[in-house]
Scaffold this motif. Sequence first.
Motif, PDB file in Angstrom:
ATOM      1  N   MET A   1       0.820  -1.218   0.000  1.00 46.09           N
ATOM      2  CA  MET A   1       0.000   0.000   0.000  1.00 46.09           C
ATOM      3  C   MET A   1       0.852   1.265   0.000  1.00 46.09           C
ATOM      4  N   PRO A   2       1.873   1.430   0.905  1.00 46.56           N
ATOM      5  CA  PRO A   2       2.711   2.642   0.834  1.00 46.56           C
ATOM      6  C   PRO A   2       3.447   2.754  -0.484  1.00 46.56           C
ATOM      7  N   ARG A   3       3.851   1.586  -1.013  1.00 49.30           N
ATOM      8  CA  ARG A   3       4.557   1.618  -2.294  1.00 49.30           C
ATOM      9  C   ARG A   3       3.669   2.166  -3.395  1.00 49.30           C
ATOM     10  N   ARG A   4       2.407   1.789  -3.373  1.00 51.30           N
ATOM     11  CA  ARG A   4       1.466   2.266  -4.386  1.00 51.30           C
ATOM     12  C   ARG A   4       1.264   3.784  -4.253  1.00 51.30           C
ATOM     13  N   ILE A   5       1.210   4.299  -3.018  1.00 53.07           N
ATOM     14  CA  ILE A   5       1.016   5.748  -2.807  1.00 53.07           C
ATOM     15  C   ILE A   5       2.236   6.512  -3.310  1.00 53.07           C
ATOM     16  N   LEU A   6       3.450   5.976  -3.041  1.00 59.69           N
ATOM     17  CA  LEU A   6       4.660   6.645  -3.515  1.00 59.69           C
ATOM     18  C   LEU A   6       4.703   6.674  -5.043  1.00 59.69           C
ATOM     19  N   ASP A   7       4.312   5.544  -5.677  1.00 62.47           N
ATOM     20  CA  ASP A   7       4.317   5.509  -7.155  1.00 62.47           C
ATOM     21  C   ASP A   7       3.333   6.528  -7.720  1.00 62.47           C
ATOM     22  N   ARG A   8       2.160   6.616  -7.099  1.00 67.69           N
ATOM     23  CA  ARG A   8       1.175   7.567  -7.600  1.00 67.69           C
ATOM     24  C   ARG A   8       1.666   9.006  -7.426  1.00 67.69           C
ATOM     25  N   ALA A   9       2.326   9.277  -6.290  1.00 70.00           N
ATOM     26  CA  ALA A   9       2.854  10.624  -6.074  1.00 70.00           C
ATOM     27  C   ALA A   9       3.943  10.942  -7.093  1.00 70.00           C
ATOM     28  N   ASN A  10       4.783   9.951  -7.406  1.00 68.32           N
ATOM     29  CA  ASN A  10       5.821  10.182  -8.421  1.00 68.32           C
ATOM     30  C   ASN A  10       5.208  10.451  -9.790  1.00 68.32           C
ATOM     31  N   MET A  11       4.131   9.762 -10.095  1.00 75.33           N
ATOM     32  CA  MET A  11       3.477   9.973 -11.385  1.00 75.33           C
ATOM     33  C   MET A  11       2.887  11.393 -11.474  1.00 75.33           C
ATOM     34  N   VAL A  12       2.303  11.861 -10.367  1.00 75.84           N
ATOM     35  CA  VAL A  12       1.729  13.209 -10.373  1.00 75.84           C
ATOM     36  C   VAL A  12       2.812  14.277 -10.509  1.00 75.84           C
ATOM     37  N   LEU A  13       3.930  14.079  -9.778  1.00 76.79           N
ATOM     38  CA  LEU A  13       4.991  15.078  -9.784  1.00 76.79           C
ATOM     39  C   LEU A  13       5.873  15.008 -11.016  1.00 76.79           C
ATOM     40  N   GLU A  14       5.808  13.896 -11.765  1.00 74.71           N
ATOM     41  CA  GLU A  14       6.705  13.749 -12.909  1.00 74.71           C
ATOM     42  C   GLU A  14       6.425  14.784 -13.995  1.00 74.71           C
ATOM     43  N   ARG A  15       5.210  15.341 -13.998  1.00 74.80           N
ATOM     44  CA  ARG A  15       4.885  16.347 -15.006  1.00 74.80           C
ATOM     45  C   ARG A  15       5.756  17.597 -14.822  1.00 74.80           C
ATOM     46  N   TRP A  16       6.060  17.968 -13.555  1.00 74.93           N
ATOM     47  CA  TRP A  16       6.878  19.168 -13.277  1.00 74.93           C
ATOM     48  C   TRP A  16       8.328  18.823 -12.928  1.00 74.93           C
ATOM     49  N   LEU A  17       8.505  17.678 -12.333  1.00 73.07           N
ATOM     50  CA  LEU A  17       9.851  17.257 -11.932  1.00 73.07           C
ATOM     51  C   LEU A  17      10.150  15.882 -12.531  1.00 73.07           C
ATOM     52  N   PRO A  18      10.555  15.825 -13.795  1.00 71.55           N
ATOM     53  CA  PRO A  18      10.841  14.506 -14.410  1.00 71.55           C
ATOM     54  C   PRO A  18      12.016  13.824 -13.702  1.00 71.55           C
ATOM     55  N   GLU A  19      12.004  12.527 -13.788  1.00 75.61           N
ATOM     56  CA  GLU A  19      13.047  11.741 -13.128  1.00 75.61           C
ATOM     57  C   GLU A  19      14.419  12.093 -13.700  1.00 75.61           C
ATOM     58  N   GLN A  20      15.397  12.252 -12.774  1.00 75.82           N
ATOM     59  CA  GLN A  20      16.764  12.582 -13.131  1.00 75.82           C
ATOM     60  C   GLN A  20      17.693  11.455 -12.684  1.00 75.82           C
ATOM     61  N   ARG A  21      18.782  11.290 -13.471  1.00 73.66           N
ATOM     62  CA  ARG A  21      19.777  10.274 -13.114  1.00 73.66           C
ATOM     63  C   ARG A  21      21.143  10.940 -13.037  1.00 73.66           C
ATOM     64  N   LEU A  22      21.813  10.653 -11.928  1.00 73.44           N
ATOM     65  CA  LEU A  22      23.134  11.204 -11.673  1.00 73.44           C
ATOM     66  C   LEU A  22      24.156  10.088 -11.881  1.00 73.44           C
ATOM     67  N   LEU A  38       9.478  12.569  -6.344  1.00 67.35           N
ATOM     68  CA  LEU A  38       9.158  12.839  -4.939  1.00 67.35           C
ATOM     69  C   LEU A  38      10.417  13.233  -4.161  1.00 67.35           C
ATOM     70  N   THR A  39      11.532  12.543  -4.487  1.00 67.33           N
ATOM     71  CA  THR A  39      12.793  12.900  -3.814  1.00 67.33           C
ATOM     72  C   THR A  39      13.212  14.326  -4.152  1.00 67.33           C
ATOM     73  N   GLN A  40      13.063  14.684  -5.435  1.00 69.30           N
ATOM     74  CA  GLN A  40      13.398  16.050  -5.828  1.00 69.30           C
ATOM     75  C   GLN A  40      12.502  17.074  -5.119  1.00 69.30           C
ATOM     76  N   ALA A  41      11.195  16.760  -5.006  1.00 69.78           N
ATOM     77  CA  ALA A  41      10.268  17.679  -4.344  1.00 69.78           C
ATOM     78  C   ALA A  41      10.628  17.872  -2.874  1.00 69.78           C
ATOM     79  N   VAL A  42      10.957  16.758  -2.185  1.00 64.62           N
ATOM     80  CA  VAL A  42      11.326  16.870  -0.767  1.00 64.62           C
ATOM     81  C   VAL A  42      12.614  17.681  -0.615  1.00 64.62           C
TER      82      VAL A  42
END
Length: 438
Positions: A1-22, A38-42
Amino acid sequence: MPRRILDRANMVLERWLPEQRLFLKSEDATRFVRLRPLTQAVTLFALGMVFLWSVIASSLLFIDGISSGGARDQARIAMAQFETRLDILARERDQRAAEALAAQDRFQMALEQVSQMQSQLLASEERRRELETGINVIQSTLRRTMSERDEARTQLAAAKGTGAQSAATLSAKIGDMGGTVDLLSVALTRTATERDRAARDAESAREEADQAVLERRLIEERNDEIFDTLEGAVQISMEPLDRMFKKAGMDPDDIIAQIRRGYSGTGGPLIPAAISTKGMIDPDEDTARAEGILQRLDEMNLYRIAIDKLPFAMPLRGGYRFTSPFGYRWGRLHAGIDLAGPVGMDVHAPADGVVTEAGWENGYGNVIKLRHQFGVSTVYGHLSKIRVKVGQKVSRGEVIGDTGNTGRSTGPHLHYEIRVGGAPINPMTFIKAAQDVF
């Protein structure tokens, strides 16, 4: 359940903060760190909060520095206004004293004039009584002469025809009586004129005496008004000074007594304050009130001297902030207050005193200790520079050192102590007491 909430939050935030790789590349391998939305937002939120806190803290420090500087400027302006007010009161006191002396001179002159007028009035009354007595004598003589003349005329009428010689004798006698009546009439007229003149002089003397009494009453009322004004001004000026010393834990009467012993020079001729018309000293109520006002003004001047000898002023002037109060910390007594500021700020002596220590002391670092009057001493710790020597006399407001970060200190500041009889007290007691006056 927490994993599903984190995935959904990442999907919502990906529109403004796309995933980055270092990517981290080494000689034999390449690795990467994936930064999810989500990590970028925090991370951005945390950085924003740190930046906002920095802005608010800087603003508060800036506002505190401005308000502290403004308070010091206001205290300095208030002190200058107080000294100006004392000077004005001193000048008014001298002016009122000169007016009082002039009024006393005028009063003495008026008394002398009244005395002279009374003497003239008595002389006029005596002259008038003499003239009335003379008029009464003349009137009696005139009445007797007129009776004799009438009797002579009657005898003349009865003796008509008895002989020329008798008639001639009676006519001569009647003529003599008529001349006497004329002389008496002239004397009576002259005496009446002198009596009227004496009465006018007496009335004029009475009017001048009444005018002198009125002027004396006006002088007394003016003196009462001057005394009331001076007593009110002195009372208004003395009450804040009394409260200031009492709030600082000092006995005003004891302070005044000690200052007076040190400034007790006297001398000069002794002149009576007022002389009566009998030439004796006249210790009247006005003299007592004037002496009371002069005594209160003398106490005010002694208070002014005592203020310069007690640490009512702040050792720093603007650009500092309070960081630690007086009291116990972690089970140990913090015997003073800490005033934080940059290294190199001027440290001013808050009162006249003598340097008893100037050097290094464990815990305090570079420290200066001043001995003031009335058993009061002050301590200045963590200095970066010492500008005085042991045994040197310093005046109120003189620079004695610079703020620093020496000894047991976590940052540049001034550690300030006040001790009474060797025991530390809260310096804010003196500082707040002076804020009610300056």
